[in-house]
Write a protein that holds these residues in place. Structure first.
Motif, short mmCIF file in Angstrom:
data_model
loop_
_atom_site.label_atom_id
_atom_site.label_comp_id
_atom_site.label_asym_id
_atom_site.label_seq_id
_atom_site.Cartn_x
_atom_site.Cartn_y
_atom_site.Cartn_z
N ARG A 609 34.61 -65.03 53.52
CA ARG A 609 35.52 -64.72 52.43
C ARG A 609 34.73 -64.11 51.29
O ARG A 609 33.69 -64.62 50.90
N SER A 610 35.23 -62.99 50.75
CA SER A 610 34.56 -62.30 49.66
C SER A 610 35.30 -62.56 48.35
O SER A 610 36.50 -62.80 48.34
N GLY A 611 34.56 -62.48 47.25
CA GLY A 611 35.17 -62.62 45.94
C GLY A 611 34.30 -63.44 45.02
O GLY A 611 33.31 -64.03 45.43
N PRO A 612 34.66 -63.51 43.74
CA PRO A 612 33.89 -64.29 42.78
C PRO A 612 33.82 -65.75 43.19
O PRO A 612 34.83 -66.35 43.57
N LEU A 613 32.63 -66.34 43.11
CA LEU A 613 32.44 -67.71 43.57
C LEU A 613 32.52 -68.73 42.45
O LEU A 613 32.20 -69.90 42.65
#
Length: 800
Positions: A609-613
């Motif tokens: 899953r990609s995106g701000p963590l």
């Protein structure tokens, strides 16, 4: 430009036509009752009719509704002590075939008989050849060899979906300068309920094992469709764990139906004699396990047969069924929907993927949570391999390539055919535009299918090195000499289900990251129905292989720490260094690969899953691998980078202990690695968890710090876990402690010194035993296929 009105009209017309066709065909098949078939039984290379087990095999030299290509000869044996069916054979020096006229679409049982006798002109045991139909290879590089003292033929059995609109051809293809032969052939329609109800795949099945558990060998004379059932004793892992049980009581066949994936049996499914015997547990055993050698990395259907001839009353025996360490099903002595008689036979089907070890282990063990009766039973077992190798058929004189479009056109009619072609082109354009939009910017990574096929020698089975949820992995070499690993999506998973999302995710993630400790994507192929990923080749395989899955020398503590550090470095880059941040979501020892210098690289980003963590991801379905799943994620469905940290903590325990995260073959308290380690810590027996090859070779301080690092990773509350950067720092420090310490008499025993420092959290039971995870979303090598998936994979066509 497309006209929406025309498309809608086409959809309605097509749908109505197909509904009518399907209704007609369904009524036709359901109206017919199965009868034991009379054809085809062929005595090859002879003009005589031979009776074998109540079947009349007609000589192929007699005129009949089957034929064979002319490029062949007949030979006869001089050994008159063998069955007359095996005293003749048909021999082929080039690719040839038998052709059978099929009048009814359905699942057909095909048996090939081989008896490699010697004659004045040939020795049949030296022949090397392939056998296939027009689509799939059934036998590859086959050679028939039997025990010199045996008079038993080699019989290969297959289940094939055959369409009545075509003649069915069996091709025999000699390899190199060799020859092919066959002594007898059977082709007949199987019972309609012989394969699971919703099977609509064209993949053939090859019977590998058929076992009468707890009873004697059953010859074809004892079986309604002339099958042989062997004894199970040679497959028992521990002969002392089980004993035979027999009860010659009439069985209850007067109920019908299916409940909770259990299906009521008939005498066509298995003889009563199979259900009247069983293996049960002995007093000192905790489980019964059977071990079967199978084809490497192939998928197999397992059918287990049950009939409660053991209990005196309902529900006294409750037990669990396992395959390769995975909990498959809870079995009650008799499933409640069938509770009309104890002796009601039923069966259960599921799919298992064999691993590199080429073994399938089937186990049964009491479920002591639901019963006080410490017993379990099994009556019969069958294993069928799912064949997926495509055949290579030359342009024989009487063989013409089938044009699928023309077949469809001839069946449905010219007008409707034109509508369908237009509809398919319209739909294909729309789907291609939609499904491939996410990877269109990665055209620079594209590799043609022709190049990949050349690199893998046309996907030669000998080049296959692995299998996973997405597909099969092949070793290959590109035209520029680059060694690669080629992952090809399984045909049944293409453009649907999990295959397409994983394919696109892998390309998107790997096309924007490059790191020494992440496996590099060389390219991909997206032509037609093909979805193929091409990676750098990792010479030393998986971390798991080097810990407990092979005969290679065990790694030193320094090597293991360096691999852990490399893996943590790659994961830290994913979490913080990659664009936008990436959660791997499936960290485990099989997804950590090693190059020729044992440099670790994290692989398999299909679930990422990609995106701000800095925010959690909420997932509607929990995904990952049982044994590595973050318990907080399983409960809340909130996914963070700390879920990767938890999974990595389990990997650290694997590295220390040299055993799988889940091992169902062990006693119950040892099945789950993390739970076992906690138990050993509480009982002061921590030395039991250390890989025996490491004992006495680890500095106590290094071991203590490593254990503390694993402890922090496995905290139940994700906020108490470290970041991957902090884990990396701890592992670096652990390696420095090991390198600077002086191992030897100056130090206490490593395991004893570390025991007091090991304070793992209270780790809850994982879904491996008390499953709360949707099994359809487990990774392939842990729970390969669910029962519902089997139904979509096995039914080849309705039979009578």
């Amino acid at each position: 430009m497309e006209n929406p009105h025309n498309c809608r009209t086409l959809h309605i017309l097509l749908f109505s036509q197909l509904v009518l066709l399907l209704q007609f065909s369904s009524l036709h098949f359901l109206s017919l009752a199965y009868e034991l078939q009379e054809k085809y039984f062929v005595n090859c290379g002879s003009d005589a009719t031979v009776d074998l087990n109540g079947r009349n095999f007609t000589g192929d030299l007699k005129p009949d509704s089957f034929s064979f290509s002319k490029e062949s000869e007949t030979i006869k044996s001089t050994n008159l002590t063998i069955s007359s069916l095996y005293q003749t054979a048909r021999v082929f020096s080039q690719q040839s075939y038998y052709k059978f006229e099929i009048t009814e679409t359905g699942t057909y049982l095909v048996r090939l008989h081989f008896f490699p006798f010697s004659s004045a002109s040939s020795n049949l045991s030296t022949g090397i050849f392939n056998v296939s139909d027009s689509r799939f290879t059934l036998l590859n590089n086959f050679t028939a060899k039997i025990n010199s003292t045996s008079n038993s033929a080699i019989i290969k059995e297959f289940f094939l979906g055959i369409n009545s609109t075509d003649s069915f051809k069996l091709y025999f293809t000699p390899q190199a300068s060799s020859f092919a032969f066959v002594n007898a052939i059977e082709v007949f329609l199987a019972p309609s309920n012989f394969t699971p109800e919703n099977h609509n795949s064209n993949l053939p099945l090859h019977t590998t094992y058929r076992v009468n558990v707890g009873g004697p060998e059953l010859s074809p004379d004892n079986d309604t469709i002339r099958r042989n059932w062997e004894k199970d004793d040679i497959y028992l892992s521990d002969p002392n764990s089980a004993k035979n049980f027999q009860k010659n009581t009439p069985l209850s066949h007067n109920i019908e139906g299916q409940a909770d994936d259990f299906v009521l049996s008939t005498n066509f499914i298995a003889p009563d004699l199979v259900y009247q015997t069983a293996k049960v547990m002995t007093g000192n055993s905790s489980n019964i396990t059977w071990s079967f050698s199978v084809s490497r990395n192939a998928r197999h259907i397992v059918r287990v047969h049950f009939c409660d001839i053991v209990s005196d009353s309902f529900y006294t025996i409750v037990f669990d069924l396992y395959s390769n360490g995975n909990l498959r099903k809870q079995i009650v002595g008799l499933d409640s929907p069938f509770a009309k008689a104890l002796v009601t036979p039923f069966y259960y089907d599921f799919v298992v993927n064999a691993t590199e070890s080429k073994l399938i282990n089937i186990s049964i063990a009491p479920n002591l949570k639901n019963t006080t009766e410490k017993n379990a039973f099994l009556n019969g077992l069958e294993i069928l391999e799912i064949l997926e190798g495509t055949s290579l058929i030359y342009n024989l004189e009487e063989s013409k390539k089938v044009n699928v479009a023309l077949v469809v056109g001839s069946v449905l009619g010219g007008g409707l055919f034109l509508f369908i072609i237009g509809f398919m082109l319209c739909l294909r354009h729309r789907k291609a535009k939609k499904s491939r939009g996410g990877i269109s910017h990665n055209l620079g990574l594209k590799i043609s299918f022709a190049q990949i096929r050349s690199a893998t020698n046309n996907f030669d089975p000998k080049m296959q090195i692995g299998v996973g949820g997405f597909g099969y992995v092949y070793k290959g070499t590109l035209s520029n000499g680059t060694k690669v690993a080629v992952k090809r999506c399984k045909q049944e998973g293409q453009r649907s289900g999990q295959g397409l999302p994983e394919f696109e995710t892998e390309i998107i993630v790997l096309s924007k990251i490059r790191h020494r400790h992440l496996v590099s994507l060389i390219g991909y192929c997206d032509e037609g129905s093909e979805m193929i990923l091409v990676y750098e080749f990792m010479e030393k395989g998986t971390l798991r292989d080097h810990l407990y899955e092979s005969d290679v020398p065990r790694m030193s503590w320094k090597q293991r720490l360096e691999i852990c550090i490399g893996s943590a470095t790659g994961l830290d880059y994913l979490h913080k260094g990659a664009a936008g941040g990436i959660i791997h979501r499936d960290v485990k020892s099989t997804n950590i690969l090693l190059d020729e210098n044992l440099v670790a690289k994290v692989a398999d980003f299909g679930l990422s899953r990609s995106g701000p963590l800095d925010e959690t991801h909420v997932s509607t379905v929990v995904k990952g691998t049982i044994g590595y799943l973050d318990p907080e994620y399983m409960m809340s469905q909130q996914l963070t980078e700390k879920s990767d940290v938890y999974s990595f903590g389990v990997v650290l325990l694997e590295v220390l202990c040299g055993r799988p995260a889940i091992d169902i073959t062990l006693p119950r308290e040892k099945v789950n690695l993390a739970e076992w380690v906690v138990l050993c810590k509480k009982e002061g027996l921590l030395e039991e968890v250390i890989d025996v090859s490491l004992k006495g070779h680890i500095d106590p301080s290094s071991l203590r710090h490593f254990i503390e690092t694993a402890e922090k990773c496995l905290q139940h509350d994700s906020s108490d876990r470290p970041t991957m950067a902090e884990v990396l720092w701890d592992l670096d420090y652990t390696l420095k402690l090991h390198q600077t310490a002086r191992l030897g008499e100056a130090h206490e025993d490593s395991t004893t010194s570390a025991s007091s420092a090991f304070l793992l959290p209270n780790i809850r039971h994982f879904a491996s035993l008390d499953s709360t995870v949707n099994r359809a979303d487990m990774r392939d090598d842990e729970m390969e296929s669910t029962e519902s998936e089997i139904f979509s994979q096995l039914r080849i066509g309705e039979a009578r």
